[in-house]
Enzyme design. Structure first.
Site, PDB file in Angstrom:
ATOM      1  N   VAL B 104      22.826  54.945  43.875  1.00  0.00           N
ATOM      2  CA  VAL B 104      23.585  54.252  42.835  1.00  0.00           C
ATOM      3  C   VAL B 104      22.702  53.859  41.655  1.00  0.00           C
ATOM      4  O   VAL B 104      23.199  53.559  40.574  1.00  0.00           O
ATOM      5  CB  VAL B 104      24.316  53.019  43.414  1.00  0.00           C
ATOM      6  CG1 VAL B 104      25.274  53.450  44.518  1.00  0.00           C
ATOM      7  CG2 VAL B 104      23.360  51.951  43.924  1.00  0.00           C
ATOM      8  N   LYS B 105      21.402  53.839  41.856  1.00  0.00           N
ATOM      9  CA  LYS B 105      20.424  53.518  40.790  1.00  0.00           C
ATOM     10  C   LYS B 105      20.881  52.355  39.911  1.00  0.00           C
ATOM     11  O   LYS B 105      20.766  52.421  38.696  1.00  0.00           O
ATOM     12  CB  LYS B 105      20.101  54.770  39.960  1.00  0.00           C
ATOM     13  CG  LYS B 105      19.419  55.866  40.786  1.00  0.00           C
ATOM     14  CD  LYS B 105      18.825  56.970  39.951  1.00  0.00           C
ATOM     15  CE  LYS B 105      18.136  58.035  40.785  1.00  0.00           C
ATOM     16  NZ  LYS B 105      19.041  58.845  41.622  1.00  0.00           N
TER      17      LYS B 105
END
Lengths: 305, 305
Positions: B104-105
């Site tokens: 998901v960074k």
């Protein structure tokens, strides 16, 4: 879209964006009760409560301001129903002719950034149909991966006439940990700022670029330097009010034309009714408190010119 | 959760994670047709197609591998229905006892990172009820904002027995633009790596920390240095296969115990049926092609020990 943003800032005389960052605890009792009666104490109920809360604030402020900035994390924390409330909020703000800055801080390798750009700013084809997705007007983007993580966003902005604000110097206390480290004698944020200016050259509006920057209100000295490094980039300035940034400190973020920056306030506006200063409105009239807080913020910021 | 990851890597003898990064163009015709018959050529139809596609791959590979890594951008590009497919994919993989690394960074200022941590790893209270949201086992996080953007994730990991992989050196071609710049004679990624090691000290499993790092397979020399800087951090290694990383180049990412790294392949596995090498399976049997590609990948990687 940057031309529209500049035009609306001039029309409203308000270089101000309201951050729609709802926590459930911010939502007045009467809205929560109604939402829970309808949907139960569920994620759907919570999502309905924050949507109705946002709608009230938009209705009470849309004629005063050019833009809103929903922070998607506050919706993502309610899962899929929360993201549906994010989408409703974006759509409703656009119906009210507000510009929507999606504060999503995405950024990844090229092919993945392309997917994020599609989701937030673009359109997707499914069989013979084409769909808009979250469809914000601007999105915030993280630069850590460099040019090939940014380019897909710029490409979609060109196709769709949309814009970006790229993180340069963030407003939080530990932003200096990496961003302030010196590289060849100059801090990392200056190097990022130079790249933002370069990325922006490629996608200009009338006076400003479609590719802007995020620089926190909490670091005015750095804002001054970055204003010079990125003369054509609009600067989105978080950190005013609740995070400690002052109006006086905002001067360096603006150009001589009185343009070039747009200042965000989230809690200071959406939670105004919880502030002693606006407590007289009461929780039932939270949106009127937000309206008054917007009026006061605009006056405060315009006092520096 | 890091102990469970290590245990499953030992059991399967496969330091491998399958990246579930579906594009609609990857999904075989027969799955698309069925989904569109049921839901039309809509976002819901697309979401159903990618979910069924994922399900097929999970069913065909779950006994061979310890973990999957869905890249949320590929779901976000289909809006809210796409994110519902992400959630279904996470839930189904966990039912199959796979560890789920949510790619998901995310990363933001403290209060916002706290909301992301809740959404992806934590639980939220609505009235008298408590809900899990996307509920991945690990999440990837961006370090650009420094410690106070990371700490809320670490706090939720401690509460929920979950983990992180923090971006240190990414696999993309322009990752060096900022990450390789020298600060006091050492590249930024080394400074980030040192912080990852420090953040990780505070949340240790038996042999490895709950706080790991992302280091691309495309930069083995840097992997070697980072392995030493972060001896207790598991390294998630993207970039093998389609992006150009080779098995031989993966050696430096592992510790002497043969542990310490987990290698991702996305397109190489999920699109195997489109590859000449696996074309004999045909699109109808795409999942069998993926299974064979996983077997070959595990053999390739184990050849280095």
């Amino acid at each position: 879209m940057i031309n529209k943003l500049v035009k609306k800032i001039k029309e409203t005389n308000a270089p101000v964006v309201v951050g729609l960052d709802p926590m459930l605890g911010y939502v007045p009792e009467h809205i929560q009760t109604k939402a829970f009666e309808e949907y139960g104490e569920t994620l759907e109920g919570a999502a309905e409560a924050i949507w109705q809360y946002n709608k009230g604030i938009i209705d009470a402020t849309y004629d005063l301001i050019p833009a809103v900035k929903p922070q998607i994390a506050m919706y993502e924390q309610f899962g899929v129903p929360g993201l549906a409330a994010f989408q409703k909020t974006v759509n409703y703000a656009k119906q009210k002719d507000l510009i929507v800055i999606g504060d999503v801080k995405r950024g990844d390798i090229g092919s993945t950034s392309a997917a994020y750009a599609t989701g937030h700013l673009g359109k997707i084809r499914v069989g013979n149909n084409t769909y808009s997705l979250f469809d914000e007007d601007f999105a915030t983007v993280n630069p850590y991966l460099g040019t090939d993580g940014i380019k897909p966003f710029v490409d979609v902005c060109k196709e769709e006439n949309k814009g970006l604000f790229i993180l340069v110097k963030t407003s939080n206390p530990s932003s200096g940990e990496f961003q302030d480290r010196l590289i060849d004698g100059r801090p990392l944020y200056e190097w990022v700022g130079e790249q933002v200016a370069k990325w922006g050259e490629d996608h200009m509006g009338d006076d400003y670029s479609y590719i802007g920057a995020v620089v926190g209100a909490t670091y005015p000295e750095m804002g001054k330097v970055l204003r010079k490094i990125m003369p054509k980039s609009y600067i989105l300035v978080p950190g005013y009010g609740a995070q400690g940034g002052t109006a006086e400190g905002l001067k360096p973020y603006f150009n001589a034309d009185g343009l070039g920056a747009i200042v965000n306030s989230s809690r200071g506006i959406i939670c105004a009714y919880k502030d002693d200063k606006y407590a007289k409105f009461g929780a039932e009239n939270y949106a009127d408190a937000s309206r008054q807080a917007v009026i006061d913020m605009i006056e405060d910021i315009n006092s520096i010119f």
